[in-house]
Motif scaffolding. Sequence first.
Motif, PDB file in Angstrom:
ATOM      1  N   LEU A 112     -29.241 -10.065 -32.331  1.00 33.78           N
ATOM      2  CA  LEU A 112     -29.348  -9.098 -33.629  1.00 33.78           C
ATOM      3  C   LEU A 112     -28.324  -9.419 -34.787  1.00 33.78           C
ATOM      4  CD1 LEU A 112     -32.787  -6.912 -32.826  1.00 33.78           C
ATOM      5  CD2 LEU A 112     -32.384  -9.400 -33.365  1.00 33.78           C
ATOM      6  N   HIS A 113     -27.123  -9.152 -34.517  1.00 37.67           N
ATOM      7  CA  HIS A 113     -26.370  -8.842 -35.360  1.00 37.67           C
ATOM      8  C   HIS A 113     -25.389  -9.576 -35.601  1.00 37.67           C
ATOM      9  CE1 HIS A 113     -24.675  -8.642 -31.130  1.00 37.67           C
ATOM     10  NE2 HIS A 113     -23.101  -8.865 -31.652  1.00 37.67           N
ATOM     11  N   ARG A 117     -29.814 -12.644 -41.689  1.00 34.02           N
ATOM     12  CA  ARG A 117     -30.447 -11.693 -42.225  1.00 34.02           C
ATOM     13  C   ARG A 117     -30.214 -10.737 -41.938  1.00 34.02           C
ATOM     14  NH1 ARG A 117     -36.577 -11.724 -40.771  1.00 34.02           N
ATOM     15  NH2 ARG A 117     -36.585 -10.546 -41.774  1.00 34.02           N
ATOM     16  N   PHE A 118     -29.662  -9.885 -41.165  1.00 32.75           N
ATOM     17  CA  PHE A 118     -29.101  -9.070 -40.757  1.00 32.75           C
ATOM     18  C   PHE A 118     -27.725  -8.599 -41.089  1.00 32.75           C
ATOM     19  CE2 PHE A 118     -32.489  -8.846 -37.747  1.00 32.75           C
ATOM     20  CZ  PHE A 118     -33.460  -7.990 -38.565  1.00 32.75           C
ATOM     21  N   GLN A 157     -22.212  -2.763 -36.673  1.00 31.21           N
ATOM     22  CA  GLN A 157     -23.567  -2.880 -36.755  1.00 31.21           C
ATOM     23  C   GLN A 157     -24.825  -3.454 -36.311  1.00 31.21           C
ATOM     24  OE1 GLN A 157     -23.047  -7.489 -37.778  1.00 31.21           O
ATOM     25  NE2 GLN A 157     -20.593  -7.084 -38.765  1.00 31.21           N
ATOM     26  N   LEU A 161     -28.413  -1.207 -36.601  1.00 37.36           N
ATOM     27  CA  LEU A 161     -29.766  -2.116 -36.089  1.00 37.36           C
ATOM     28  C   LEU A 161     -30.449  -1.421 -35.399  1.00 37.36           C
ATOM     29  CD1 LEU A 161     -27.866  -6.082 -36.620  1.00 37.36           C
ATOM     30  CD2 LEU A 161     -29.444  -5.163 -37.567  1.00 37.36           C
TER      31      LEU A 161
END
Length: 738
Positions: A112-113, A117-118, A157, A161
């Motif tokens: 996800l990192h 969008r993140f 990060q 998250l």
Amino acid sequence: MKSPLNTNLGIRQDEEEGVLDLMVIARSLWVRKWSILSLATLMAILQAFWVSSKPSIYDARATLVIEQGENNVVSIQDVYTQDYGSWEYMQTQFELLRSRSLAERVVRKLELHRLERFRPQPPPPRPWYKPDLSKLKPAGFNPVPEQPWVMPSENQQIQNLTAMVAGQVQVRQIGDSNVVALTYRADDPQLAASIANTYLQEYIDSFHDAKEDATRQATEYLNARMEDLRQALKDSEDRLQTFRDQEKLVDIEGVTTLSTQEISSLNSTYSQSRQRRLELETTQRELERVKNASVEEMMMIPSVLNHIVVRDLKQKETEAESNVSELSRRYGPKHPKMIDAMSQLNSAKSALESEVRNVVFGIGREYEIALTNEMSSKTQLDTTKLDLQDLNRKEFMLKELEREVGTNSQLYDIFFTRIKETSDAGLFEPSPARIVDLSEGGSKVGPNVKQAAIMAFAFTVAIASGLSLVLDTINNTIKSPIDVEEKLRAPLLGTLPLIKESKEGDFEDYWKDPKSEFAESVRTIRTGVVLSGLDSPSKIIVITSSVPGEGKSTLALNLAAAFAQMEKTLVIGADLRRPSLARKCKLPAKHPGLSNYVAGSATLDECIATLPGTTLSVMPAGIIPSNPLEMLSSLKFREALESLKTRFDRIVIDSAPIQAVSDALMLASYADSLIFVVKSDATAVSLVKKSLTRLLDANDLLTGVVLNHFEPSKSAKYYGSYNYRYSESYYNSTDTHG
């Protein structure tokens, strides 16, 4: 006539005052209902617009079932055990599903990192409404310079998250089953579904990883322990063999058995030798005692007498003596047979004596031999015992070494078997749970505009209602006739509506419009006073209040005017400190009045004036005396009242306020009727109660309370509009017929 009101009715602190009155709360809310509803509606609309501007929220739901147990495919208890099926186990699994470590696995699995969008963004520039005030600080102040924004590290990060993902996860048990629903909330339905599904898979994988780690750690431990046990077994075997070689042991158990038998035999021999030696030692002592005795004395010793040779020779001697005795009865001493028999007897005696001496000598020799044999047996027995003790010590050392070898061998075999079983168990890892349903996409759950608006509406209503109650609690005044009865516990005599006052006074309003609500209110009060004294009419009526400005002078003047329509009435301005009656009646400021009449400086006719157009007589206060209280309590004042009572049917006295001075209490003691004026929504209840207490202590003839400046339209919000608007509509009617 006395009022039925007792002395403490008006200010009674009864138990009901501390009880929450629901009707009071309802009235407080009802009077502000439109304000509360308008504010609540406005807040609901603003909340609805604000919530509708938020991005959509989606919930992705995936389910799994937590297994109650697992099948053991090996014969050992697993090194990674769990208490399946218990409540504690289920709660543990729930916490694992909510854990931060599992959320981090999901973040790393989906990377996800790395999604755009993140990706962290630099902070926005300072808005215009937040200026930098550091430049306004003193010159000597050195603020810390603002650091430039730096992109967080990848690990930071991931941690950020992880906290976000863990905060959006919800785990819920479905009923009493083992099925668990995991819900993830996000603004992207596909992302929410992906995270929810990955959560379940990573939960199962985390269990396998933990089990593999446990198996690996157990295998490493067992392998390291195996080397130690192998070396310990070898060392113990070497020590056992070295001991056997040093001690030249072959079959120590057989040697020990033979030694035990030999000791038993030597023990028996030694006992016999010792017994023989003791017997011979006893005989030797007896022989030593009869060393120079005759043969006959020696033969008295049992050992000598019982000797087999001595016993045989003794038998032969006895036979020879018996033969000589028998032959002596038949033959003489010279007879050859007698001579031969005597010769045999002498020979037997000689042989017996010789043998006895030989036996005695032999017993001594035998004792020495027995003693020697005993010592020899004891020495041999002791030697054999020492040898056996040495053998026992060697046997003990041998068995100890053999036990050490056996123990090390058993441990080695156990660990060897364990490491094989652990390796085999690691090949099969049953899952603690299995996935039932995966999420195919998130379903929209927000923002719920309707729910947000309803909550804002309800919250605003609650807050506004609370503020309304607080305001009413702070404003603890008499607002309505019901408050007079409920808060003061006093009878209500009437109400006076709020009217605009002119600079010259408001007395003219009474006869300007006889059909006005104000005129009707005054007539109602007059009727109440008359009805309270049907049997004994109230001659002197004293009107007072708590503080100035509550309208007592206006009521006194208008009530007296109402009485003047039926009876001969006098109104006296007894407020000698701040008189206002002369001004209201448009009399000259220096017109003589009560103080002049009591002081005797003016006659009654000079002090009394009749208002034009009425039959009302007025006696103003007159010149303000230096000590009004002394004047009102003087005998002259009482005589003046008695004189006035003979000329007038009613005397209405305008008194000073109770809380300001004590004049009203003195006047109350002369009254036949007391009227207490309270200004609506102005005077505190506590102050009114305190004033009533003082007034009733002076005279309990309280006819009632008059609520002045009463607004029916305002009170209708609290208590309903019918009663308070009826008279207004009645007197404002334009119907001129009938």
